[in-house]
Design a protein around this motif. Structure first.
Motif, PDB file in Angstrom:
ATOM      1  N   GLY A   1      27.910  42.212  79.381  1.00 17.01           N
ATOM      2  CA  GLY A   1      28.313  40.710  78.527  1.00 17.01           C
ATOM      3  C   GLY A   1      29.466  41.073  77.624  1.00 17.01           C
ATOM      4  O   GLY A   1      30.192  40.750  77.091  1.00 17.01           O
ATOM      5  N   LYS A   2      28.286  41.809  76.037  1.00 17.08           N
ATOM      6  CA  LYS A   2      28.664  42.060  74.683  1.00 17.08           C
ATOM      7  C   LYS A   2      29.594  42.859  75.386  1.00 17.08           C
ATOM      8  O   LYS A   2      31.188  43.303  74.129  1.00 17.08           O
ATOM      9  CB  LYS A   2      27.795  42.437  73.592  1.00 17.08           C
ATOM     10  CG  LYS A   2      28.153  42.883  73.039  1.00 17.08           C
ATOM     11  CD  LYS A   2      26.691  42.910  71.571  1.00 17.08           C
ATOM     12  CE  LYS A   2      27.665  43.879  70.776  1.00 17.08           C
ATOM     13  NZ  LYS A   2      28.596  45.251  70.523  1.00 17.08           N
ATOM     14  N   LEU A   3      29.829  44.087  75.464  1.00 19.48           N
ATOM     15  CA  LEU A   3      31.304  45.256  75.833  1.00 19.48           C
ATOM     16  C   LEU A   3      32.231  44.707  77.033  1.00 19.48           C
ATOM     17  O   LEU A   3      33.125  45.458  76.410  1.00 19.48           O
ATOM     18  CB  LEU A   3      30.098  46.338  77.067  1.00 19.48           C
ATOM     19  CG  LEU A   3      29.038  47.052  76.657  1.00 19.48           C
ATOM     20  CD1 LEU A   3      28.989  48.110  77.739  1.00 19.48           C
ATOM     21  CD2 LEU A   3      29.895  48.519  75.347  1.00 19.48           C
ATOM     22  N   PHE A   4      32.073  44.059  77.375  1.00 18.43           N
ATOM     23  CA  PHE A   4      33.033  43.169  78.179  1.00 18.43           C
ATOM     24  C   PHE A   4      34.160  42.412  77.156  1.00 18.43           C
ATOM     25  O   PHE A   4      35.404  41.628  76.989  1.00 18.43           O
ATOM     26  CB  PHE A   4      32.301  42.391  79.692  1.00 18.43           C
ATOM     27  CG  PHE A   4      32.688  43.091  80.852  1.00 18.43           C
ATOM     28  CD1 PHE A   4      33.637  42.218  82.000  1.00 18.43           C
ATOM     29  CD2 PHE A   4      32.428  44.552  81.340  1.00 18.43           C
ATOM     30  CE1 PHE A   4      33.840  42.689  82.664  1.00 18.43           C
ATOM     31  CE2 PHE A   4      31.861  44.991  82.397  1.00 18.43           C
ATOM     32  CZ  PHE A   4      32.949  44.040  83.485  1.00 18.43           C
ATOM     33  N   ALA A   5      33.260  41.674  76.650  1.00 16.12           N
ATOM     34  CA  ALA A   5      33.938  40.577  74.775  1.00 16.12           C
ATOM     35  C   ALA A   5      34.242  41.590  74.288  1.00 16.12           C
ATOM     36  O   ALA A   5      35.786  41.373  74.019  1.00 16.12           O
ATOM     37  CB  ALA A   5      32.439  39.932  74.745  1.00 16.12           C
ATOM     38  N   GLU A   6      34.157  42.549  74.067  1.00 15.32           N
ATOM     39  CA  GLU A   6      34.366  43.455  72.771  1.00 15.32           C
ATOM     40  C   GLU A   6      35.900  44.343  73.931  1.00 15.32           C
ATOM     41  O   GLU A   6      36.373  44.388  72.451  1.00 15.32           O
ATOM     42  CB  GLU A   6      33.497  45.118  72.863  1.00 15.32           C
ATOM     43  CG  GLU A   6      31.954  44.174  71.765  1.00 15.32           C
ATOM     44  CD  GLU A   6      31.482  45.245  72.088  1.00 15.32           C
ATOM     45  OE1 GLU A   6      31.592  46.160  72.377  1.00 15.32           O
ATOM     46  OE2 GLU A   6      30.587  45.180  70.797  1.00 15.32           O
ATOM     47  N   ASN A   7      35.773  44.252  74.780  1.00 15.38           N
ATOM     48  CA  ASN A   7      36.977  44.863  75.629  1.00 15.38           C
ATOM     49  C   ASN A   7      38.325  43.683  75.999  1.00 15.38           C
ATOM     50  O   ASN A   7      39.205  43.492  77.142  1.00 15.38           O
ATOM     51  CB  ASN A   7      37.067  45.951  76.733  1.00 15.38           C
ATOM     52  CG  ASN A   7      36.566  46.946  75.787  1.00 15.38           C
ATOM     53  OD1 ASN A   7      37.417  47.795  76.085  1.00 15.38           O
ATOM     54  ND2 ASN A   7      35.086  47.055  75.879  1.00 15.38           N
ATOM     55  N   GLY A   8      38.063  42.714  75.474  1.00 10.75           N
ATOM     56  CA  GLY A   8      38.762  41.168  75.967  1.00 10.75           C
ATOM     57  C   GLY A   8      38.877  40.342  77.129  1.00 10.75           C
ATOM     58  O   GLY A   8      39.334  39.820  77.812  1.00 10.75           O
ATOM     59  N   MET A   9      37.215  40.618  77.924  1.00 15.22           N
ATOM     60  CA  MET A   9      37.324  40.190  79.026  1.00 15.22           C
ATOM     61  C   MET A   9      36.031  39.515  79.496  1.00 15.22           C
ATOM     62  O   MET A   9      35.423  40.080  78.458  1.00 15.22           O
ATOM     63  CB  MET A   9      36.779  41.901  80.150  1.00 15.22           C
ATOM     64  CG  MET A   9      38.092  42.587  80.579  1.00 15.22           C
ATOM     65  SD  MET A   9      37.783  44.168  81.655  1.00 15.22           S
ATOM     66  CE  MET A   9      36.968  45.160  80.655  1.00 15.22           C
TER      67      MET A   9
END
Length: 282
Positions: free
Chosen positions: A91-99
Motif C-alpha cells: 500500500g505504501k509503495l503503490f502510494a509513493e508511485n501515485g497508484m
C-alpha cells in the motif's frame, strides 16, 4: 520471524474447517509430475485448475465442518500477520508511485477448493487466481516442501511463499500479467515458457522487495529459510528429483539459481524498478 502480537489482516478466508477430504489423483506418475512442476501454482491458476479437473474427473467434494487445532489456529494467525505486512508495505509503495493498491484475499483450505480459475487441490501448491484476485494455500504444502524437496523448516519459508503469490497480485494490478499473456500468443511452447519464467522470477523479486521493507521483524536465519525454499522449488531441482532429467525448454518458474538470485536482488535493493526480469533473463 517476530510476529506475535502484531496486526492481523481481515482479508483471510479460512475454509480449513469446511474443506472436503483429500482429492484422489488419477493420471499416474505423469499426472503427479505435471502437478509438482506447477509448484508454486503462481499466476497460472486457470491452467492448474483445468489440469486438476482433468486428472481428478472434476470431483465435487463433500464439505464437513471440523474444529481447528491449537496449532492450526496459530498458523492461521501467523498467515494473517504476514498478509497484513504485505498490505501495509505494498500500500505504501503503490502510494509513493501515485497508484492505489487493492488488497487481495487469501484463502486457507485443505484438500480441494473451488476458485474462479477452476477446481484445485493441495497437490497444485499455493497459487494466485487472477480471476478472483485471491491467493489459495493448503498449509500442508509446507510439510511437503521440507520432506519431499529438502527445504529448511521455519515460518519464514511460509512468509516467502505468501509474498511470492502476492507478487502475482501486484503484477495483476500493474497490468504485467495481462501483457505477458498477450505476448505468449502465437509463440512456441518454449518461447511462451520463457515468458512464464520471467513472470515467476519477478514475483520472487517482489517477495524480496517486501522482505527488504520488513527487516525489523526478521529473525536470524529467516533469509536462509526463504532462499532454501526458493532453491527447493526451482524447475531444475524438481525435474531432477522427480524425472531424473532436466528439460530447460519446459521450465515455467526458473532454475533454483535464478529464483534465489531474484529474491536476493529484491531484498538487497528494495527498488521495484530493478525487477524487469523480462529484459534481463532473455
Amino acid at each position: 520471524m517476530k510476529w506475535l502480537g502484531r496486526r492481523q489482516s481481515d482479508n483471510v478466508e479460512d475454509r480449513r474447517g469446511l474443506s472436503g477430504g483429500k482429492a484422489v489423483l488419477g493420471g499416474g506418475v505423469i499426472g503427479i509430475i505435471i502437478l509438482l512442476l506447477n509448484v508454486f501454482g503462481g499466476e497460472t491458476g486457470q491452467t492448474v485448475g483445468n489440469a486438476l479437473e482433468q486428472l481428478q474427473g472434476n470431483p465435487q467434494p463433500t464439505e464437513t465442518a471440523a474444529p481447528l487445532s491449537k496449532e492450526d489456529e496459530e498458523m492461521g494467525n501467523f498467515v494473517r500477520v504476514i498478509l497484513a505486512d504485505n498490505e501495509d508495505i505494498w500500500g505504501k509503495l503503490f502510494a509513493e508511485n501515485g497508484m492505489t493498491y487493492k488488497n487481495p484475499k487469501l484463502v486457507l483450505f485443505r484438500g480441494s477448493v473451488q476458485t474462479a480459475c477452476g477446481g484445485a487441490s493441495s497437490a497444485s501448491g499455493p497459487f494466485y487466481c487472477p480471476g478472483d484476485q485471491k491467493v489459495y494455500m493448503d498449509l500442508d504444502f509446507f510439510d511437503e516442501l521440507k520432506t519431499k524437496f529438502g527445504a529448511k523448516g521455519g515460518d519464514f519459508a511460509i512468509a516467502y511463499v505468501i509474498a511470492h503469490e502476492i507478487g502475482h497480485h501486484v503484477q495483476t494490478l500493474l497490468g504485467t500479467s495481462a501483457k505477458m499473456r498477450e505476448a505468449q500468443e502465437g509463440k512456441s511452447e518454449a518461447e511462451a515458457n520463457k515468458l512464464s519464467v520471467a513472470l515467476e522470477l519477478q514475483a520472487d523479486f517482489y517477495a524480496g522487495v517486501w522482505t527488504h521493507y520488513n527487516k525489523e521483524h526478521l529473525d536470524t536465519g529467516d533469509i536462509e529459510e526463504a532462499l532454501s525454499a526458493a532453491n527447493a522449488v526451482g524447475d531444475d531441482a524438481i525435474q531432477s528429483k522427480m524425472q531424473g532429467q532436466i528439460v530447460p525448454d519446459s521450465f515455467t518458474h526458473g532454475t533454483s539459481e535464478q529464483r534465489m538470485y531474484w529474491f536476493k536482488k529484491g531484498f538487497t535493493s528494495g527498488d521495484i524498478n530493478q525487477g524487469n526480469t523480462f529484459n534481463e533473463i532473455r
